[in-house]
Design an enzyme around this catalytic site. Structure first.
Site, PDB file in Angstrom:
ATOM      1  N   ASP A   1       4.537  -7.219  -4.651  1.00 56.76           N
ATOM      2  CA  ASP A   1       4.836  -6.106  -3.745  1.00 56.76           C
ATOM      3  C   ASP A   1       6.303  -5.676  -3.845  1.00 56.76           C
ATOM      4  O   ASP A   1       7.148  -6.451  -4.300  1.00 56.76           O
ATOM      5  CB  ASP A   1       4.621  -6.534  -2.280  1.00 56.76           C
ATOM      6  CG  ASP A   1       3.156  -6.601  -1.922  1.00 56.76           C
ATOM      7  OD1 ASP A   1       2.316  -6.534  -2.827  1.00 56.76           O
ATOM      8  OD2 ASP A   1       2.861  -6.741  -0.719  1.00 56.76           O
TER       9      ASP A   1
ATOM     10  N   HIS B   1       1.841   1.134  -2.410  1.00 59.37           N
ATOM     11  CA  HIS B   1       2.445   0.380  -1.299  1.00 59.37           C
ATOM     12  C   HIS B   1       3.292   1.331  -0.443  1.00 59.37           C
ATOM     13  O   HIS B   1       4.342   0.946   0.048  1.00 59.37           O
ATOM     14  CB  HIS B   1       3.276  -0.772  -1.866  1.00 59.37           C
ATOM     15  CG  HIS B   1       3.683  -1.817  -0.861  1.00 59.37           C
ATOM     16  ND1 HIS B   1       2.861  -2.280   0.129  1.00 59.37           N
ATOM     17  CD2 HIS B   1       4.849  -2.504  -0.703  1.00 59.37           C
ATOM     18  CE1 HIS B   1       3.489  -3.194   0.847  1.00 59.37           C
ATOM     19  NE2 HIS B   1       4.707  -3.345   0.376  1.00 59.37           N
TER      20      HIS B   1
ATOM     21  N   HIS C   1       6.578 -11.073  -4.765  1.00 56.99           N
ATOM     22  CA  HIS C   1       7.391  -9.848  -4.706  1.00 56.99           C
ATOM     23  C   HIS C   1       8.191  -9.699  -5.999  1.00 56.99           C
ATOM     24  O   HIS C   1       8.716 -10.688  -6.509  1.00 56.99           O
ATOM     25  CB  HIS C   1       8.338  -9.890  -3.502  1.00 56.99           C
ATOM     26  CG  HIS C   1       7.612  -9.907  -2.187  1.00 56.99           C
ATOM     27  ND1 HIS C   1       7.152 -11.076  -1.625  1.00 56.99           N
ATOM     28  CD2 HIS C   1       7.236  -8.902  -1.366  1.00 56.99           C
ATOM     29  CE1 HIS C   1       6.526 -10.780  -0.486  1.00 56.99           C
ATOM     30  NE2 HIS C   1       6.563  -9.471  -0.297  1.00 56.99           N
TER      31      HIS C   1
HETATM   32 ZN    ZN Z   1       6.188  -4.589   1.277  1.00 59.35          ZN
END
Ligand code: ZN
Length: 404
Positions: A224, A274, A365
């Site tokens: 992400d 996202h 991430h």
């Molecule tokens: Zn995020």
């Protein structure tokens, strides 16, 4: 207090880093939800103007955040290279406390002349423009203050291929907190600068062909908050192990990482949405939410020819209403690396490995180095346990096939 000082120092050091064509990206949730995005250009004076502007907003926000529940600071940007010399950039800020505050700031910089440009440097007859603008504002905003109209300024503007867009901060124009923008067609103006037309050839990228054994164990890695400078390294590791992942990208950044996005598709990974500026979704109106999704879809489609099918909610939170506003499938995770928190390869592996099962979706991430540093070992370990790496959409497909 120490924590606060350290965070601030980290921000300062990020802000002053000087690389070309990178995006500074700070996403975190502690006392507040913070999502700050802006580009580092190859112009020093432009960078330092941006830095001091963002720093001031950040500092002011930090001073008041303790007075509110769920405070949020969001800074997003637009960036456009108008021609080989001139850059036009905007920073939009939303601050949510017990109310919502909107701000906009724009910069136009000429590298050849080494100066910031004003509207007078861009448009030939500002007087005519001024007359038209005042007429339009009076028609649209009956409450427009006469003092404002007589002292109107054109400090904030962006330019794209079609329009000059003028922005007025709310305080100047009406009592609401939305800033106001007026689009003026470039065809109706005599411009003093050249604006390069963009070639918008959508690339035709062939996704990698794969063979997946539906009866063998599968796992989906997800990243992400990217893309960032680490995304390339992650793609290199995935490629080395002939594996793949799903990248839930933040739309306002992707133009700076076009090659990485194209590689994702070419090398068998998946791109998910996202949102555009990583705001907390529960606070958005239906239109704001749809805008966050659609802007991201459009820009990914333009850069890669690929249209995402899945969406990951920011800060992992949403209400079910939002699902009815889009066809994208909402995707969370069931194994959390906590990479942003533990910041350490061994701890990341410990958070992941004992918890992985057939069909797991792992959250990591790619806007910092921690997951990337753990990735090589993670893939090796999971391969030892005979896992196949699949994208999220492939995982859903496999589950469907197994059920039938
Ligand atoms: Zn995020």
């Amino acid at each position: 207090m120490i924590k606060k000082v350290i965070l601030f120092l980290i921000l300062i050091s990020t802000l002053t880093g000087c690389q070309n064509n990178e995006v500074v990206s700070i996403i975190k949730k502690d006392k507040s939800m913070i999502s700050i995005h802006y580009p580092i250009t190859n112009v020093k004076s432009l960078n330092s103007s941006i830095n001091s502007y963002v720093n001031k907003i950040y500092k002011d926000f930090k001073n008041i955040e303790n007075n509110f529940n769920n405070p949020e600071l969001n800074i997003s940007y637009t960036y456009k290279q108008l021609n080989k010399d001139i850059i036009n950039l905007s920073l939009t800020t939303q601050i949510y406390t017990d109310k919502k505050i909107n701000k906009i700031k724009t910069f136009t910089y000429d590298k050849r002349k080494k100066k910031f440009l004003e509207i007078e440097d861009i448009v030939e007859n500002v007087k005519t423009l001024d007359y038209d603008v005042k007429q339009t504002i009076l028609e649209k905003y009956k409450e427009a203050d006469m003092d404002f109209l007589s002292n109107i300024n054109y400090d904030y503007f962006t330019i794209d291929n079609r329009n000059l867009t003028l922005y007025f901060n709310p305080i100047q124009l009406n009592k609401q907190n939305e800033f106001i923008n007026l689009d003026i067609s470039l065809d109706s103006l005599n411009l003093l600068i050249n604006i390069d037309k963009e070639k918008d050839n959508v690339p035709d990228i062939k996704p990698k062909e794969k063979s997946i054994d539906y009866n063998k164990k599968v796992v989906a890695l997800t990243f992400d908050d990217g893309p960032s400078k680490y995304t390339k390294e992650i793609l290199n590791i995935l490629k080395k192990h002939d594996s793949c992942a799903t990248f839930f990208v933040v739309g306002n950044k992707v133009e700076f990482y076009k090659n990485d996005l194209q590689r994702m598709i070419k090398e068998g990974s998946e791109i998910g949405n996202h949102s555009y500026s990583h705001k907390w979704l529960n606070r958005l109106s239906k239109d704001e939410f749809i805008n966050e999704i659609n802007k991201t879809q459009e820009i990914i489609k333009n850069l890669t020819g690929y249209l995402p099918k899945i969406f990951r909610p920011t800060y992992g939170g949403y209400n079910d209403n939002l699902k009815t506003y889009t066809n994208l499938r909402f995707v969370l995770w069931n194994v959390d690396s906590q990479d942003w928190k533990v910041k350490n390869t061994n701890k990341i592996l410990k958070n992941i490995l004992p918890n992985v099962k057939d069909g797991s979706i792992i959250l990591m991430h790619d806007n910092h180095s921690y997951s990337y540093e753990a990735l090589d070992e993670l893939i090796v370990e999971l391969k030892k346990e005979n896992y196949q790496f699949v994208t999220v959409s492939e995982l859903f497909k496999i589950k469907e096939l197994r059920n039938n």
